[in-house]
Design a protein around this motif. Structure first.
Motif, PDB file in Angstrom:
ATOM      1  N   GLY A   1      76.504  83.377-111.445  1.00 51.63           N
ATOM      2  CA  GLY A   1      75.420  83.571-110.506  1.00 51.63           C
ATOM      3  C   GLY A   1      74.885  82.283-109.907  1.00 51.63           C
ATOM      4  O   GLY A   1      73.718  82.215-109.501  1.00 51.63           O
ATOM      5  N   VAL A   2      75.716  81.249-109.856  1.00 49.19           N
ATOM      6  CA  VAL A   2      75.295  79.975-109.268  1.00 49.19           C
ATOM      7  C   VAL A   2      76.058  79.764-107.966  1.00 49.19           C
ATOM      8  O   VAL A   2      77.068  80.422-107.702  1.00 49.19           O
ATOM      9  CB  VAL A   2      75.541  78.790-110.228  1.00 49.19           C
ATOM     10  CG1 VAL A   2      74.787  78.998-111.523  1.00 49.19           C
ATOM     11  CG2 VAL A   2      77.029  78.615-110.505  1.00 49.19           C
ATOM     12  N   SER A   3      75.564  78.832-107.155  1.00 48.06           N
ATOM     13  CA  SER A   3      76.193  78.577-105.864  1.00 48.06           C
ATOM     14  C   SER A   3      77.512  77.842-106.047  1.00 48.06           C
ATOM     15  O   SER A   3      77.709  77.112-107.025  1.00 48.06           O
ATOM     16  CB  SER A   3      75.269  77.748-104.976  1.00 48.06           C
ATOM     17  OG  SER A   3      75.136  76.433-105.482  1.00 48.06           O
ATOM     18  N   GLN A   4      78.400  78.026-105.088  1.00 45.88           N
ATOM     19  CA  GLN A   4      79.673  77.314-105.122  1.00 45.88           C
ATOM     20  C   GLN A   4      79.464  75.816-104.961  1.00 45.88           C
ATOM     21  O   GLN A   4      80.264  75.018-105.445  1.00 45.88           O
ATOM     22  CB  GLN A   4      80.581  77.850-104.014  1.00 45.88           C
ATOM     23  CG  GLN A   4      80.985  79.300-104.215  1.00 45.88           C
ATOM     24  CD  GLN A   4      81.848  79.835-103.094  1.00 45.88           C
ATOM     25  OE1 GLN A   4      82.333  79.084-102.256  1.00 45.88           O
ATOM     26  NE2 GLN A   4      82.043  81.149-103.066  1.00 45.88           N
ATOM     27  N   LEU A   5      78.367  75.426-104.288  1.00 41.04           N
ATOM     28  CA  LEU A   5      78.054  74.005-104.148  1.00 41.04           C
ATOM     29  C   LEU A   5      77.859  73.362-105.516  1.00 41.04           C
ATOM     30  O   LEU A   5      78.388  72.276-105.779  1.00 41.04           O
ATOM     31  CB  LEU A   5      76.789  73.829-103.303  1.00 41.04           C
ATOM     32  CG  LEU A   5      76.224  72.406-103.226  1.00 41.04           C
ATOM     33  CD1 LEU A   5      77.214  71.471-102.553  1.00 41.04           C
ATOM     34  CD2 LEU A   5      74.881  72.397-102.510  1.00 41.04           C
ATOM     35  N   VAL A   6      77.116  74.026-106.382  1.00 42.72           N
ATOM     36  CA  VAL A   6      76.850  73.479-107.718  1.00 42.72           C
ATOM     37  C   VAL A   6      78.145  73.380-108.523  1.00 42.72           C
ATOM     38  O   VAL A   6      78.375  72.393-109.220  1.00 42.72           O
ATOM     39  CB  VAL A   6      75.805  74.336-108.462  1.00 42.72           C
ATOM     40  CG1 VAL A   6      75.673  73.900-109.912  1.00 42.72           C
ATOM     41  CG2 VAL A   6      74.455  74.242-107.757  1.00 42.72           C
ATOM     42  N   ILE A   7      79.001  74.384-108.410  1.00 46.91           N
ATOM     43  CA  ILE A   7      80.289  74.332-109.096  1.00 46.91           C
ATOM     44  C   ILE A   7      81.104  73.140-108.593  1.00 46.91           C
ATOM     45  O   ILE A   7      81.738  72.412-109.367  1.00 46.91           O
ATOM     46  CB  ILE A   7      81.076  75.641-108.870  1.00 46.91           C
ATOM     47  CG1 ILE A   7      80.378  76.809-109.580  1.00 46.91           C
ATOM     48  CG2 ILE A   7      82.509  75.496-109.385  1.00 46.91           C
ATOM     49  CD1 ILE A   7      80.359  76.701-111.096  1.00 46.91           C
ATOM     50  N   GLY A   8      81.087  72.923-107.276  1.00 50.00           N
ATOM     51  CA  GLY A   8      81.804  71.780-106.713  1.00 50.00           C
ATOM     52  C   GLY A   8      81.232  70.460-107.164  1.00 50.00           C
ATOM     53  O   GLY A   8      81.965  69.489-107.403  1.00 50.00           O
ATOM     54  N   LEU A   9      79.891  70.397-107.314  1.00 52.44           N
ATOM     55  CA  LEU A   9      79.223  69.162-107.716  1.00 52.44           C
ATOM     56  C   LEU A   9      79.433  68.833-109.190  1.00 52.44           C
ATOM     57  O   LEU A   9      79.336  67.662-109.585  1.00 52.44           O
ATOM     58  CB  LEU A   9      77.711  69.279-107.454  1.00 52.44           C
ATOM     59  CG  LEU A   9      77.252  69.208-106.000  1.00 52.44           C
ATOM     60  CD1 LEU A   9      75.816  69.713-105.877  1.00 52.44           C
ATOM     61  CD2 LEU A   9      77.360  67.784-105.475  1.00 52.44           C
ATOM     62  N   THR A  10      79.693  69.829-110.001  1.00 56.58           N
ATOM     63  CA  THR A  10      79.764  69.613-111.447  1.00 56.58           C
ATOM     64  C   THR A  10      81.196  69.764-111.969  1.00 56.58           C
ATOM     65  O   THR A  10      81.896  68.775-112.159  1.00 56.58           O
ATOM     66  CB  THR A  10      78.825  70.587-112.171  1.00 56.58           C
ATOM     67  OG1 THR A  10      79.122  71.949-111.757  1.00 56.58           O
ATOM     68  CG2 THR A  10      77.383  70.290-111.827  1.00 56.58           C
ATOM     69  N   ILE A  11      81.629  70.984-112.181  1.00 53.68           N
ATOM     70  CA  ILE A  11      82.920  71.234-112.827  1.00 53.68           C
ATOM     71  C   ILE A  11      84.072  70.624-112.042  1.00 53.68           C
ATOM     72  O   ILE A  11      84.891  69.871-112.574  1.00 53.68           O
ATOM     73  CB  ILE A  11      83.147  72.752-113.008  1.00 53.68           C
ATOM     74  CG1 ILE A  11      82.063  73.356-113.902  1.00 53.68           C
ATOM     75  CG2 ILE A  11      84.522  73.020-113.600  1.00 53.68           C
ATOM     76  CD1 ILE A  11      82.130  74.857-114.021  1.00 53.68           C
ATOM     77  N   VAL A  12      84.132  70.945-110.731  1.00 50.31           N
ATOM     78  CA  VAL A  12      85.247  70.467-109.912  1.00 50.31           C
ATOM     79  C   VAL A  12      85.191  68.955-109.735  1.00 50.31           C
ATOM     80  O   VAL A  12      86.206  68.259-109.854  1.00 50.31           O
ATOM     81  CB  VAL A  12      85.255  71.170-108.544  1.00 50.31           C
ATOM     82  CG1 VAL A  12      86.384  70.625-107.676  1.00 50.31           C
ATOM     83  CG2 VAL A  12      85.417  72.679-108.712  1.00 50.31           C
TER      84      VAL A  12
END
Length: 316
Positions: free
Chosen positions: A199-210
């Motif tokens: 339930g988080v934004s794809q931006l946050v996923i890009g900023l952290t995990i990726v």
């Protein structure tokens, strides 16, 4: 969720290993064509070590997930200074050459400010991206000129590539590229599904995990360079990667999928990246010894941890 985590983990591992194979093969082929080591280092190696970020951004933008691509570029720069430089300085304090402090680092600040200007209106379009790519060409030209008086600084990949036959070099190059494409697609797929489930934004996923995952090659390269007392190469790897991330990786979404940026990128993430870049520049330029100590490494690492905690608090 388990499948998404598995895809992300496998994608990270494959990206890291295939990027190394791709760079080694490309360098070997370039050497066999009698291209100078200096030119190889400025082009093939510098681009190859950023291959994970490039491929992930292309795949993400092509699939309509531009936020992952933008987050990957900015998040990787934050991770490179906060995490990669922090850990590297902790392991082996870095002594920086004056030329690097007076040329590449100020140029990184200029590039960071230029990237900020391109997103200030909240929209990343093809014209913005085109200007960044033109600046990339100028950057490569300037680096070629700057390094012309340092022909003996040869990246480790070049010495390793001398052991490869022509057939092995092509196998490394083609095989590495195929796995890079496949693993980046797998990583983006896993990241998108993880974002939806959490339930988080794809931006946050890009900023952290990726971003952290695609910064692993820089971490390995910088630590090994520092342990071998190649301090200027360690910081040069970080500075060069950040410059390339902003001029190439960040420009990719604007070319493939231009559109409006998440306001959090402008108000939260870009200021963090700019702040870390300015702190690095001030630290390197102001110190008479041009040395990044272990205490500086702790400081940058703590800044990175604080940023990640801030993202977590915002999500909770």
């Amino acid at each position: 969720m388990i499948l998404a985590i598995f895809a992300i983990t496998l994608g990270f591992i494959a990206l890291t290993l295939s990027a190394d194979r791709f760079v080694t093969g490309a360098v070997a082929i370039a050497r066999q064509w009698h291209i100078s080591p200096m030119l190889i280092g400025l082009t093939v190696v510098s681009i190859g070590t950023s291959a994970p970020e490039i491929l992930v951004s292309i795949m993400a933008a092509a699939q309509g997930h531009a936020d992952i691509a933008v987050g990957n570029a900015i998040g990787s720069n934050i991770a490179n200074i906060g995490l990669v430089l922090g850990i590297t300085a902790l392991i082996a304090p870095l002594v920086i050459k004056k030329k690097l402090a007076h040329r590449e680092i100020p140029w990184l600040v200029l590039v960071t400010l230029t990237a900020g200007a391109s997103m200030i209106d909240g929209y990343l379009g093809r014209l913005d991206s085109l200007l960044l790519i033109i600046l990339l060409v100028l950057t490569m030209y300037l680096m070629f000129r700057w390094q012309s008086d340092q022909p003996d600084e040869i990246p480790d990949e070049i010495s390793l590539s001398e052991k490869l036959t022509k057939r092995s070099a092509w196998l490394h190059l083609i095989g590495g590229l195929i796995i890079l494409l496949s693993s980046s697609h797998l990583l983006v797929w896993g990241a998108v599904h993880a974002a939806k489930i959490m339930g988080v934004s794809q931006l946050v996923i890009g900023l952290t995990i990726v971003a952290i995952g695609t910064s692993l090659p820089e971490l390995a390269a910088s630590v090994m360079s520092a342990l071998r007392n190649q301090h200027d190469i360690a910081l040069g790897n970080i500075a060069g990667s950040n410059i390339f991330n902003l001029l190439a990786v960040f420009a990719i979404p604007g070319i493939i999928s231009p559109g409006h940026l998440d306001s959090a990128v402008i108000m939260r993430d870009y200021p963090v990246m700019l702040g870390l870049t300015l702190l690095l520049a001030l630290w390197v330029i102001s110190k008479k010894t041009h040395r990044i100590s272990r205490w500086a490494g702790v400081f940058f690492l703590m800044c990175f941890i604080a940023y990640e905690i801030g993202l977590y608090i915002q999500l909770s």
